[in-house]
Design an enzyme around this catalytic site. Sequence first.
Site, mmCIF file in Angstrom:
data_model
loop_
_atom_site.group_PDB
_atom_site.id
_atom_site.type_symbol
_atom_site.label_atom_id
_atom_site.label_comp_id
_atom_site.label_asym_id
_atom_site.label_seq_id
_atom_site.Cartn_x
_atom_site.Cartn_y
_atom_site.Cartn_z
ATOM 1 N N CYS A 1 -33.941 -36.578 3.578
ATOM 2 C CA CYS A 1 -33.404 -35.175 3.770
ATOM 3 C C CYS A 1 -33.560 -34.265 2.840
ATOM 4 O O CYS A 1 -33.254 -33.005 3.045
ATOM 5 C CB CYS A 1 -32.038 -35.544 4.527
ATOM 6 S SG CYS A 1 -31.789 -36.869 5.509
ATOM 7 N N HIS B 1 -28.613 -28.612 4.681
ATOM 8 C CA HIS B 1 -29.223 -29.712 5.488
ATOM 9 C C HIS B 1 -28.198 -30.085 6.750
ATOM 10 O O HIS B 1 -27.058 -29.961 6.467
ATOM 11 C CB HIS B 1 -29.388 -30.797 4.690
ATOM 12 C CG HIS B 1 -29.576 -32.276 5.592
ATOM 13 N ND1 HIS B 1 -30.845 -32.455 6.526
ATOM 14 C CD2 HIS B 1 -29.084 -33.597 5.653
ATOM 15 C CE1 HIS B 1 -30.760 -33.512 6.948
ATOM 16 N NE2 HIS B 1 -29.918 -34.197 6.564
ATOM 17 N N ASN C 1 -30.067 -33.798 13.509
ATOM 18 C CA ASN C 1 -30.393 -34.043 12.023
ATOM 19 C C ASN C 1 -32.092 -34.613 12.035
ATOM 20 O O ASN C 1 -32.294 -35.249 12.492
ATOM 21 C CB ASN C 1 -29.698 -35.330 11.391
ATOM 22 C CG ASN C 1 -29.894 -35.538 9.953
ATOM 23 O OD1 ASN C 1 -31.167 -35.089 9.458
ATOM 24 N ND2 ASN C 1 -29.267 -36.501 9.149
HETATM 25 N N1 ACO Z 1 -20.423 -42.757 21.301
HETATM 26 C C1 ACO Z 1 -19.221 -43.350 21.380
HETATM 27 N N2 ACO Z 1 -18.770 -44.280 20.230
HETATM 28 C C2 ACO Z 1 -19.443 -44.577 19.282
HETATM 29 C C3 ACO Z 1 -20.776 -43.839 19.094
HETATM 30 C C4 ACO Z 1 -21.180 -43.168 20.051
HETATM 31 N N3 ACO Z 1 -22.405 -42.563 19.741
HETATM 32 N N4 ACO Z 1 -21.168 -44.238 17.778
HETATM 33 C C5 ACO Z 1 -19.870 -45.238 17.106
HETATM 34 N N5 ACO Z 1 -18.991 -45.025 18.181
HETATM 35 C C6 ACO Z 1 -17.640 -45.787 18.057
HETATM 36 C C7 ACO Z 1 -17.853 -47.092 17.197
HETATM 37 O O1 ACO Z 1 -18.293 -48.046 17.801
HETATM 38 C C8 ACO Z 1 -16.383 -47.266 16.705
HETATM 39 O O2 ACO Z 1 -15.814 -47.973 17.762
HETATM 40 P P1 ACO Z 1 -14.550 -48.871 17.396
HETATM 41 O O3 ACO Z 1 -13.693 -48.138 16.514
HETATM 42 O O4 ACO Z 1 -14.118 -49.364 18.643
HETATM 43 O O5 ACO Z 1 -15.326 -49.885 16.352
HETATM 44 C C9 ACO Z 1 -16.001 -45.580 16.931
HETATM 45 O O6 ACO Z 1 -16.969 -44.984 17.479
HETATM 46 C C10 ACO Z 1 -15.919 -45.072 15.134
HETATM 47 O O7 ACO Z 1 -17.050 -45.221 14.586
HETATM 48 P P2 ACO Z 1 -17.082 -44.606 13.308
HETATM 49 O O8 ACO Z 1 -18.794 -45.269 12.647
HETATM 50 O O9 ACO Z 1 -16.085 -45.121 12.093
HETATM 51 O O10 ACO Z 1 -17.206 -43.138 13.389
HETATM 52 P P3 ACO Z 1 -17.070 -42.168 12.343
HETATM 53 O O11 ACO Z 1 -15.569 -41.205 12.987
HETATM 54 O O12 ACO Z 1 -17.144 -42.466 10.954
HETATM 55 O O13 ACO Z 1 -18.193 -41.122 12.821
HETATM 56 C C11 ACO Z 1 -20.457 -40.552 12.004
HETATM 57 C C12 ACO Z 1 -19.680 -41.680 12.670
HETATM 58 C C13 ACO Z 1 -20.414 -39.432 12.885
HETATM 59 C C14 ACO Z 1 -21.680 -40.838 11.612
HETATM 60 C C15 ACO Z 1 -19.696 -40.321 10.434
HETATM 61 O O14 ACO Z 1 -19.355 -41.366 9.799
HETATM 62 C C16 ACO Z 1 -20.395 -39.194 9.875
HETATM 63 O O15 ACO Z 1 -20.078 -38.086 9.966
HETATM 64 N N6 ACO Z 1 -20.930 -39.629 8.695
HETATM 65 C C17 ACO Z 1 -21.795 -38.440 7.993
HETATM 66 C C18 ACO Z 1 -23.146 -39.080 7.703
HETATM 67 C C19 ACO Z 1 -24.087 -38.281 8.467
HETATM 68 O O16 ACO Z 1 -23.953 -37.183 8.988
HETATM 69 N N7 ACO Z 1 -25.382 -38.937 8.316
HETATM 70 C C20 ACO Z 1 -26.308 -38.515 9.062
HETATM 71 C C21 ACO Z 1 -27.556 -38.821 8.498
HETATM 72 S S1 ACO Z 1 -27.615 -38.849 6.927
HETATM 73 C C22 ACO Z 1 -28.041 -37.534 6.206
HETATM 74 O O17 ACO Z 1 -28.498 -36.666 6.788
HETATM 75 C C23 ACO Z 1 -27.789 -37.407 4.734
#
Ligand code: ACO
Length: 321
Positions: free
Chosen positions: A111, A248, A278
């Site tokens: 990225c 980004h 993304n």
């Molecule tokens: N739809 C519905 N539920 C979902 C989905 C989905 N698409 N994906 C995961 N879940 C569920 C999970 O199974 C979990 O359920 P559980 O609690 O019953 O086990 C729950 O949602 C929470 O999952 P988490 O992974 O803890 O969700 P989080 O609140 O951390 O959000 C996210 C995930 C959005 C990816 C977050 O961690 C984030 O913003 N990360 C930043 C990283 C990023 O943006 N990466 C992009 C690529 S990297 C880059 O470009 C640098």
Amino acid sequence: MRTRICGSGSALPKLEVTNDDLSKIMDTSDEWIKSRTGICSRHLATDETLSSLAADAALQALEEAGIAPEELDMILAATLSADRLLPTLSCELQQRLGAGKAVAFDINAACSGFLFALQTADVYIKSGQYQKILVVGGEILSKLMDWEDRSTCVLFGDGAGAAVVCPDETFGILSSVQGSDGARGEVLSCENRKNNNPYVTNSTKPSYVSMDGQEVYKFAVRTVPKAILEAVERAGLTVDEIDVFLLHQANIRIITSVSKRLGVPLEKFPTNLENCGNISAGSVPILLDHVNRRGMLKKGDKVVLAGFGAGLTWGASVLTW
Ligand code: ACO
């Protein structure tokens, strides 16, 4: 001598897939995706290739710069998802554009790729070796997603962006910062194809992008503000003097957190992740082009570009438009 962006372009696949569309094929919802990421839809390639998207973006950038493809000295393409391992995306682009005299090679910094490619172009221009450089960032990430893993596949999109850079006495890149931390690389990874030589036994199961979202989130919100501050200081400016921050487009919560940590209003951080998702190396140049084409950049504006992602890697540049 400075390196100025004198033209931009972008191309997205025609198929736009909304969160509601995804909720029909997997257990997810518009509410979950939008509230955690800000993403409402993304474009996914069907009959487009990365080189076709990159060529569309490149031609727009060349037109704005008033430069013919044959004049290009160099093509740098940032991607982690080229159509083929060989030849490279940059060489395919050279062929598509008819940019016969350009030296062409790819850069993969995930990225951060567009920032790293732009900074490489800056060094070539400052050295006097080349004058007219096409810098492209693009991805077809949808082919690297596990479409049964709802925690990753909903986040990403496909597309390409391009910038043409040239030497300029006054305007252009003032400072840059780059960083890498391979020790933390496992938080965002994807295996290449397996070694299949006759002396190796392995499974042929393909690998897809896997991510520890919370670790990536922590890395981004800690590292990006520091990198931006360092680049702004190196430019002899303060963050208050910056007109536009083009980050980004991974997640609106990361962008909001960066704006808070820098003490800069969110209005200075335009986004397009709502309808792009993304796009890794494509994200910064596509946003730059969208902002440019909407007339949001005035000559002399001070602009920060910042990328961050797998590797881990990060990069920021400060420039005058
Ligand atoms: N739809 C519905 N539920 C979902 C989905 C989905 N698409 N994906 C995961 N879940 C569920 C999970 O199974 C979990 O359920 P559980 O609690 O019953 O086990 C729950 O949602 C929470 O999952 P988490 O992974 O803890 O969700 P989080 O609140 O951390 O959000 C996210 C995930 C959005 C990816 C977050 O961690 C984030 O913003 N990360 C930043 C990283 C990023 O943006 N990466 C992009 C690529 S990297 C880059 O470009 C640098």
